[in-house]
Write an enzyme that holds these catalytic residues in place. Structure first.
Site, mmCIF file in Angstrom:
data_model
loop_
_atom_site.group_PDB
_atom_site.id
_atom_site.type_symbol
_atom_site.label_atom_id
_atom_site.label_comp_id
_atom_site.label_asym_id
_atom_site.label_seq_id
_atom_site.Cartn_x
_atom_site.Cartn_y
_atom_site.Cartn_z
ATOM 1 N N HIS A 156 49.054 36.054 38.621
ATOM 2 C CA HIS A 156 50.173 36.998 38.685
ATOM 3 C C HIS A 156 51.226 36.647 37.630
ATOM 4 C CE1 HIS A 156 49.079 39.543 41.986
ATOM 5 N NE2 HIS A 156 48.987 38.557 42.861
ATOM 6 N N HIS A 196 45.178 32.190 41.810
ATOM 7 C CA HIS A 196 45.536 33.596 42.059
ATOM 8 C C HIS A 196 47.015 33.830 41.754
ATOM 9 C CE1 HIS A 196 45.530 37.491 44.288
ATOM 10 N NE2 HIS A 196 46.775 37.130 44.566
ATOM 11 N N GLU A 197 47.880 32.921 42.213
ATOM 12 C CA GLU A 197 49.304 33.094 41.954
ATOM 13 C C GLU A 197 49.618 32.901 40.474
ATOM 14 O OE1 GLU A 197 51.019 34.401 44.183
ATOM 15 O OE2 GLU A 197 49.495 34.146 45.728
ATOM 16 N N GLU A 230 46.052 43.163 42.789
ATOM 17 C CA GLU A 230 45.514 42.063 43.586
ATOM 18 C C GLU A 230 44.056 41.800 43.227
ATOM 19 O OE1 GLU A 230 47.155 40.033 45.471
ATOM 20 O OE2 GLU A 230 49.026 41.121 45.153
#
Length: 648
Positions: A167, A163-164, A248
């Site tokens: 980003h 997930h990071e 998100e």
């Protein structure tokens, strides 16, 4: 998802951020002038208003806000490591098993996502959380809390790191850094007021005292600045809330795409939803709450920058899911430490509602092929089954001896005892294909296999793994290793295309500031220069991908149209490596959101989709222009900006 729709959303977020910041400034300046007028009436009584009263107050307010934002931006431009240190995080300690597990997971995810392995930090907090920061991918860092390391299983930690990484790949980390700088600027008035109040209470008088002003004046001015600063803090909260929560959801979707495991991230979010609210103790947390995986306790209000956890979980599973009850951190830590990464690569025995499918994603070549091979010796040593995975092992079946040697090489690269000379020999072998200097016969056989067509699919993943380890060494050692590689590929007086590909990848991975240096050296590029650079790049791509002249011409026209660059009349018959390096320096000046378009078009020139040599070429180009390899690359794309682009 529609790539151009995502691009438009990113541009809209930047415009919205700028508009909200300007509006916040207007409100703060108006409040500052009102507070200054009130202060003048309280302190000066019936005296005449001084000349340029409003202009002076406005200038001072803007100076404080923009000065604070500029100072914070300069701090954060040092990369994600600067923000990690501001939070109080510390680099990972590879002597600790949980930290080694984080390192292994981050390497696997980054290699699969086509991005450089980020710097890794651990924040000493009990809650489960994480964040990614960095002005660009080469300087990115991922921070994970101690609670996440202790209470998340390996697959769940992989989902969080993915997930990071999403980003970073999607450009959110850079937007977050700009937002953090703007927030700090808006909060600077309150910080200045609190400092002035503190100095007045301590009878120091601060700067005003040194100028001879009474202590009461310092107190009143500090009080008014603090009051105005509250408006700045509220404006900052509105500014954070103005950033779309859709990012998100996009990062969640991309994390699942990278790992091919919905339950990893899903169970991590369910664990966060099921645990008691734990605030972050860092005083910097309020300014970077928009960076975090989940908004911490104490910062959840109607200004939330994150969608509700229940909604994110429902989108991942397609239905509402109950939170997972917390487990004692000590028990979870002991269980995690007892399971080594080799013995338990991606299993999650106690995670509820597993689908039963393998957690080894077939879109990550390194995870799909290399990790099962590396796990085989460990499983055999522990009495387990060497082939304990649902993923087939074609490389192992084709050449068991060479594949086993490659597994041994993976194990040694991941060991803490990797030495400088050993790493140098392996790096030269993987970059230049020169294996004769390796004294160990088994490893030499492994390296020979890796640089042959049979092992080509593992060459880039192992090179990326080795570069991730070497990257943490000093700058002088990294430069020496690159010099060894350069001398090795120049021994015959000619740099072959394959040698250029792997050397370019190594150079930009080991020198994350190489792109920044090229950007500073390069004069502002014109569209004409970018057109010539495109011609040189596509000529090399056609040679590596064995594309026909017609396919090259069509792809070049498509790229020029989508990038709004005048198409070159033709491509050169031959392109030297020096000319290609200059072309990449020129294309480094493309807008960040235009670079993935270029890479997607390049992927279409491969005659054989998935060709490891051509994939290595595109990965090297991506490293040179400071852009992660886009997901879904190689799919059919539209030829104009108005046409939708599919991205899996």
């Amino acid at each position: 998802m529609d790539f151009y729709a995502h691009q438009d959303r990113a541009r809209s977020a930047s415009r919205r951020l700028s508009a909200l910041f300007a509006l916040s400034l207007v409100v703060v300046v108006a409040a500052a002038n009102g507070a200054a007028a009130l202060g003048w009436l309280l302190l000066a009584g019936g005296l005449y208003w001084p000349p340029y009263f409003v202009a002076t107050n406005t200038s001072v307010t803007l100076l404080i806000v923009f000065g604070g934002a500029w100072v914070e931006w300069q701090r954060l431009r040092g990369g994600g490591a600067a923000l990690a240190e501001r939070l109080g995080a510390r680099p990972i300690d590879e002597a600790l098993p949980l930290h080694r597990r984080l390192r292994d997971v981050a390497e696997e995810v980054a290699i699969g996502a086509g991005a450089p392995v980020p710097a890794l930090y651990v924040l000493g907090e009990e809650s489960i959380n994480a964040l990614a920061a960095g002005e660009r991918p080469g300087l990115a860092a991922v921070v994970v809390t101690r609670g996440a390391l202790e209470r998340l299983e390996r697959a769940e930690l992989q989902g969080v790191v993915a997930h990071e990484t999403a980003h970073i790949v999607g450009g959110d980390a850079e937007l977050n850094a700009r937002l953090a700088a703007a927030l700090y600027g808006l909060c600077s008035l309150r910080l200045a007021g609190l400092r002035l109040l503190g100095s007045a209470v301590r009878r120091e008088g601060g700067p005003l005292g040194r100028l001879g002003a009474p202590r009461i004046a310092a107190f009143v001015i500090g009080l008014l600045l603090s009051a105005v600063g509250i408006l700045g803090v509220l404006a900052g909260q509105v500014l954070k809330a103005g950033i779309s929560r859709q990012r998100e959801f996009l990062a969640d979707a991309l994390a699942v795409q990278i790992t091919r495991d919905r339950d990893g991230l899903g169970c991590a979010l369910r664990r966060i939803a099921g645990e008691a609210d734990m605030p972050l103790r860092s005083g910097y947390a309020a300014l970077v709450s928009h960076f975090l995986l989940a908004q911490p306790a104490g910062l959840r209000d109607w200004f939330d920058t994150h969608p509700p956890l229940a909604e994110r979980i429902a989108r991942l599973y397609g239905r509402p899911m109950a939170p997972i009850a917390p487990v004692a951190a000590a028990d979870e830590a002991r269980a995690s430490a007892a399971a080594t990464p080799q013995a338990k690569p991606f299993r999650s025995s106690d995670a509820p509602e597993r689908s039963g499918a393998s957690l080894l994603p077939d879109t990550i070549p390194f995870v799909r092929v290399a990790l099962p091979l590396a796990a085989a010796p460990a499983a055999a040593a522990s009495g387990g089954q060497a082939g304990d995975t649902t993923i087939p092992q074609p490389a192992l079946r084709r050449d068991r001896a060479s594949a086993s040697a490659a597994a041994a090489l993976i194990t040694q690269i991941r060991s803490a005892s990797l030495g400088f000379e050993t790493a140098g020999r392996w790096l030269v072998a993987l970059v230049a294909g020169h294996t004769a200097s390796e004294p160990d016969a088994a490893l030499r056989t492994s390296l020979d296999w890796l640089v042959s067509p049979a092992g080509a699919s593992l060459r880039v993943p192992l090179l990326e793994l080795l570069l991730a380890r070497v990257r943490r060494w000093s700058g002088s050692r990294r430069r020496e290793l690159l010099d060894r590689c350069r001398r090795a590929i120049e021994t015959d007086g000619h740099v072959h295309s394959a040698e250029w590909i792997y050397y370019t990848l190594a150079r930009h991975r080991l020198s994350p500031n190489a792109s920044g240096g090229a950007r500073q050296r390069r004069a502002p590029t014109t569209r004409q220069a970018q057109s010539r650079a495109l011609a040189a790049l596509f000529a090399m791509a056609a040679a590596v991908g064995e594309a026909s002249a017609r396919a090259t011409r069509d792809a070049l026209a498509d790229a020029a149209a989508m990038l709004e660059i005048s198409p070159p009349a033709s491509t050169p018959d031959e392109v030297g490596t020096t000319e290609l390096a200059l072309a990449l320096d020129t294309l480094l000046g493309l807008a960040p959101l235009d670079k993935p378009i270029l890479l997607k078009v390049l992927f279409t020139l491969a005659r054989t989709p998935g060709d490891p040599n051509y994939d290595a070429f595109v990965r090297a180009v991506a490293a040179a222009i400071d852009c992660p390899v886009p997901r879904g690359a190689g799919q059919q794309i539209g030829a104009r900006r108005g046409e939708p682009v599919a991205s899996a």
